[in-house]
Design a protein around this motif. Structure first.
Motif, PDB file in Angstrom:
ATOM      1  N   PHE A 151     -39.962  -2.838 -26.150  1.00  0.00           N
ATOM      2  CA  PHE A 151     -39.711  -4.278 -25.993  1.00  0.00           C
ATOM      3  C   PHE A 151     -38.560  -4.734 -26.895  1.00  0.00           C
ATOM      4  O   PHE A 151     -38.426  -4.279 -28.036  1.00  0.00           O
ATOM      5  CB  PHE A 151     -40.966  -5.082 -26.316  1.00  0.00           C
ATOM      6  CG  PHE A 151     -41.981  -5.087 -25.212  1.00  0.00           C
ATOM      7  CD1 PHE A 151     -41.939  -6.059 -24.213  1.00  0.00           C
ATOM      8  CD2 PHE A 151     -42.965  -4.115 -25.141  1.00  0.00           C
ATOM      9  CE1 PHE A 151     -42.856  -6.057 -23.176  1.00  0.00           C
ATOM     10  CE2 PHE A 151     -43.888  -4.104 -24.110  1.00  0.00           C
ATOM     11  CZ  PHE A 151     -43.842  -5.075 -23.121  1.00  0.00           C
ATOM     12  N   SER A 173     -39.943 -14.159 -14.802  1.00  0.00           N
ATOM     13  CA  SER A 173     -41.221 -13.458 -14.941  1.00  0.00           C
ATOM     14  C   SER A 173     -41.614 -12.743 -13.657  1.00  0.00           C
ATOM     15  O   SER A 173     -42.123 -11.622 -13.689  1.00  0.00           O
ATOM     16  CB  SER A 173     -42.315 -14.437 -15.367  1.00  0.00           C
ATOM     17  OG  SER A 173     -42.446 -15.491 -14.430  1.00  0.00           O
ATOM     18  N   GLU A 177     -40.097  -9.514 -14.940  1.00  0.00           N
ATOM     19  CA  GLU A 177     -41.103  -9.361 -15.998  1.00  0.00           C
ATOM     20  C   GLU A 177     -40.503  -9.672 -17.370  1.00  0.00           C
ATOM     21  O   GLU A 177     -40.686  -8.939 -18.340  1.00  0.00           O
ATOM     22  CB  GLU A 177     -41.711  -7.959 -15.986  1.00  0.00           C
ATOM     23  CG  GLU A 177     -42.482  -7.642 -14.719  1.00  0.00           C
ATOM     24  CD  GLU A 177     -43.125  -6.274 -14.766  1.00  0.00           C
ATOM     25  OE1 GLU A 177     -43.553  -5.844 -15.847  1.00  0.00           O
ATOM     26  OE2 GLU A 177     -43.186  -5.621 -13.703  1.00  0.00           O
ATOM     27  N   LEU A 178     -39.792 -10.795 -17.449  1.00  0.00           N
ATOM     28  CA  LEU A 178     -39.189 -11.267 -18.690  1.00  0.00           C
ATOM     29  C   LEU A 178     -39.796 -12.615 -19.055  1.00  0.00           C
ATOM     30  O   LEU A 178     -40.221 -13.377 -18.183  1.00  0.00           O
ATOM     31  CB  LEU A 178     -37.674 -11.415 -18.540  1.00  0.00           C
ATOM     32  CG  LEU A 178     -36.898 -10.154 -18.160  1.00  0.00           C
ATOM     33  CD1 LEU A 178     -35.419 -10.478 -17.970  1.00  0.00           C
ATOM     34  CD2 LEU A 178     -37.072  -9.064 -19.211  1.00  0.00           C
ATOM     35  N   TRP A 179     -39.821 -12.909 -20.356  1.00  0.00           N
ATOM     36  CA  TRP A 179     -40.390 -14.159 -20.837  1.00  0.00           C
ATOM     37  C   TRP A 179     -39.342 -14.903 -21.660  1.00  0.00           C
ATOM     38  O   TRP A 179     -38.607 -14.312 -22.454  1.00  0.00           O
ATOM     39  CB  TRP A 179     -41.620 -13.898 -21.699  1.00  0.00           C
ATOM     40  CG  TRP A 179     -42.737 -13.305 -20.903  1.00  0.00           C
ATOM     41  CD1 TRP A 179     -43.749 -13.969 -20.263  1.00  0.00           C
ATOM     42  CD2 TRP A 179     -42.954 -11.906 -20.639  1.00  0.00           C
ATOM     43  NE1 TRP A 179     -44.570 -13.077 -19.628  1.00  0.00           N
ATOM     44  CE2 TRP A 179     -44.116 -11.813 -19.829  1.00  0.00           C
ATOM     45  CE3 TRP A 179     -42.277 -10.740 -21.002  1.00  0.00           C
ATOM     46  CZ2 TRP A 179     -44.617 -10.603 -19.393  1.00  0.00           C
ATOM     47  CZ3 TRP A 179     -42.768  -9.525 -20.560  1.00  0.00           C
ATOM     48  CH2 TRP A 179     -43.932  -9.460 -19.759  1.00  0.00           C
ATOM     49  N   LEU A 207     -34.639 -14.069 -24.538  1.00  0.00           N
ATOM     50  CA  LEU A 207     -35.520 -13.431 -23.568  1.00  0.00           C
ATOM     51  C   LEU A 207     -36.267 -12.264 -24.201  1.00  0.00           C
ATOM     52  O   LEU A 207     -35.694 -11.492 -24.981  1.00  0.00           O
ATOM     53  CB  LEU A 207     -34.708 -12.912 -22.370  1.00  0.00           C
ATOM     54  CG  LEU A 207     -33.945 -13.956 -21.555  1.00  0.00           C
ATOM     55  CD1 LEU A 207     -33.141 -13.267 -20.457  1.00  0.00           C
ATOM     56  CD2 LEU A 207     -34.899 -14.975 -20.956  1.00  0.00           C
ATOM     57  N   GLY A 209     -38.619  -8.834 -23.299  1.00  0.00           N
ATOM     58  CA  GLY A 209     -39.037  -7.932 -22.234  1.00  0.00           C
ATOM     59  C   GLY A 209     -38.670  -6.506 -22.552  1.00  0.00           C
ATOM     60  O   GLY A 209     -38.125  -6.197 -23.613  1.00  0.00           O
ATOM     61  N   ARG A 210     -38.987  -5.626 -21.614  1.00  0.00           N
ATOM     62  CA  ARG A 210     -38.625  -4.218 -21.777  1.00  0.00           C
ATOM     63  C   ARG A 210     -37.138  -4.021 -21.509  1.00  0.00           C
ATOM     64  O   ARG A 210     -36.537  -4.755 -20.721  1.00  0.00           O
ATOM     65  CB  ARG A 210     -39.447  -3.337 -20.830  1.00  0.00           C
ATOM     66  CG  ARG A 210     -40.932  -3.294 -21.186  1.00  0.00           C
ATOM     67  CD  ARG A 210     -41.673  -2.269 -20.349  1.00  0.00           C
ATOM     68  NE  ARG A 210     -43.065  -2.200 -20.748  1.00  0.00           N
ATOM     69  CZ  ARG A 210     -43.521  -1.492 -21.787  1.00  0.00           C
ATOM     70  NH1 ARG A 210     -42.668  -0.781 -22.512  1.00  0.00           N
ATOM     71  NH2 ARG A 210     -44.805  -1.475 -22.090  1.00  0.00           N
ATOM     72  N   ASN A 213     -35.877  -3.811 -17.898  1.00  0.00           N
ATOM     73  CA  ASN A 213     -35.923  -5.073 -17.153  1.00  0.00           C
ATOM     74  C   ASN A 213     -34.818  -6.030 -17.616  1.00  0.00           C
ATOM     75  O   ASN A 213     -34.223  -6.741 -16.803  1.00  0.00           O
ATOM     76  CB  ASN A 213     -37.288  -5.719 -17.302  1.00  0.00           C
ATOM     77  CG  ASN A 213     -38.379  -4.915 -16.634  1.00  0.00           C
ATOM     78  OD1 ASN A 213     -38.103  -4.167 -15.695  1.00  0.00           O
ATOM     79  ND2 ASN A 213     -39.606  -5.046 -17.101  1.00  0.00           N
ATOM     80  N   LEU A 214     -34.580  -6.058 -18.918  1.00  0.00           N
ATOM     81  CA  LEU A 214     -33.489  -6.878 -19.454  1.00  0.00           C
ATOM     82  C   LEU A 214     -32.150  -6.404 -18.897  1.00  0.00           C
ATOM     83  O   LEU A 214     -31.299  -7.209 -18.513  1.00  0.00           O
ATOM     84  CB  LEU A 214     -33.493  -6.817 -20.983  1.00  0.00           C
ATOM     85  CG  LEU A 214     -34.629  -7.565 -21.676  1.00  0.00           C
ATOM     86  CD1 LEU A 214     -34.799  -7.061 -23.106  1.00  0.00           C
ATOM     87  CD2 LEU A 214     -34.376  -9.058 -21.681  1.00  0.00           C
TER      88      LEU A 214
END
Length: 221
Positions: A151, A173, A177-179, A207, A209-210, A213-214
């Motif tokens: 992360f 999201s 799958e990002l916050w 942001l 996330g993993r 995904n980023l």
């Protein structure tokens, strides 16, 4: 917000890396002891940190005499002599320093230091190299911090293509799958938890996330 409590640090090895660490820690208000075998290195930081002494990190008695065992953290920044680096690490652990960070030269050295019980082993050139490569790869990524377990938190510059787009329309999201941790517009914080907040070009979007995904999100813009 209360100021962080200052701590005491012993930095052993005052080359470029050690001097930078020691000087910055002192600038943050911490008590710093700098140790090096070379007088010129000690003299270079003598006016910047609380204490600077000439001593040999390989000599446990010398470290004991200057009180290294009473410090909260020891940073072993000896970077050229493998034996001196390892012996110094063993010495500060033996003296009971609660937290020990050590600069490593390569992966094999990293494994040895980990076995000796170093709390954090640093490979500065590799860490900085990865950091720079990530930002060069995608100029929208201003900076990032690794949180472990894959992360990261990324400081992401909103491009012109997203100007005026409500943040909930991007699908952070759902698709990636990002916050969103926050949004800075100039020096102002903008609460974007409601989702309808419109992005502006050059906003700073934080942001979480993993990494994959980023990267997928950033590369798609």
């Amino acid at each position: 917000m209360p100021k962080p409590k200052s701590r005491s640090f012993a930095v052993i090895g005052l080359g470029t890396f050690g001097t930078t660490v020691a000087s910055e820690l002192a600038r943050f208000g911490n008590h710093v002891l700098g140790i090096d075998l070379q007088e010129r290195n000690v003299s270079r930081v003598a006016d910047t940190i609380a204490e600077a002494v000439i001593a040999d990190g390989r000599d446990d008695q010398a470290l004991r005499e200057v009180g290294v065992g009473s410090y909260d953290v020891a940073v072993v920044a000896i970077g050229e002599e493998l034996d001196a680096n390892i012996l110094c690490t063993m010495n500060v652990k033996m003296l009971g320093v609660p937290t020990v960070w050590v600069k490593a030269m390569n992966r094999t050295h990293h494994r040895i230091l980990s076995k000796l019980g170093a709390d954090r082993v640093i490979l500065p050139e590799q860490e900085i190299g990865r950091h720079i490569a990530q930002m060069l790869h995608n100029p929208l990524v201003r900076d990032y911090v690794s949180l472990g377990n894959g992360f990261h938190v990324v400081d992401f510059r909103v491009p012109q293509s997203l100007d005026g787009t409500p943040i909930d329309k991007i699908g952070l999201s759902e698709k990636f799958e990002l916050w969103t941790l926050g949004l800075m517009r100039g020096s102002d914080y903008v609460d974007c938890r409601a989702g309808a907040t419109e992005l502006k070009a050059d906003d700073k979007l934080l942001l979480l996330g993993r990494r994959e995904n980023l990267r997928r999100f950033a590369d798609g813009l």
